[in-house]
Design a protein around this motif. Sequence first.
Motif: not given
Length: 114
Positions: A22-33, A52-68
């Motif tokens: 899910d994370q790969l797909l969500a990030v891929g969608e943002e990069v494709f846009k 990359l911290q937006q809520p619709n990516l949260a199911k696969g991407l930890d916003p706290k991991a991106v923050a640092g």
Amino acid sequence: MPRFDPIATPHDFSVIDLGNRDQLLAVGEEVFKAATSPTDLANFILNAKSILQQPNLAKGLDPKAVAGKSINVVVDTDDVINVVIPQVQTTFKDQQEKEDYLRRIGFIVLCGCR
């Protein structure tokens, strides 16, 4: 020492740590846009971390991991190839493992990001 693997890198910003398919797909969608819209690209370059911290990516991407993390956005074109130097593996069980590893890195540089 962190080990680089083109499928999942087990350092602190990896597919394993951050999410799943899910994370790969969500990030891929943002990069494709960003790759298909000049407006989205400009926004992504300026705001990659918040995108990359937006809520619709949260199911696969930890916003706290991106923050640092520091996120650098670069764009490959027909005339520009950006080479990313990974965190590398420095110990190998034998020469064959090292050669396989070096081939994977070469593949990523030449084919993986194109």
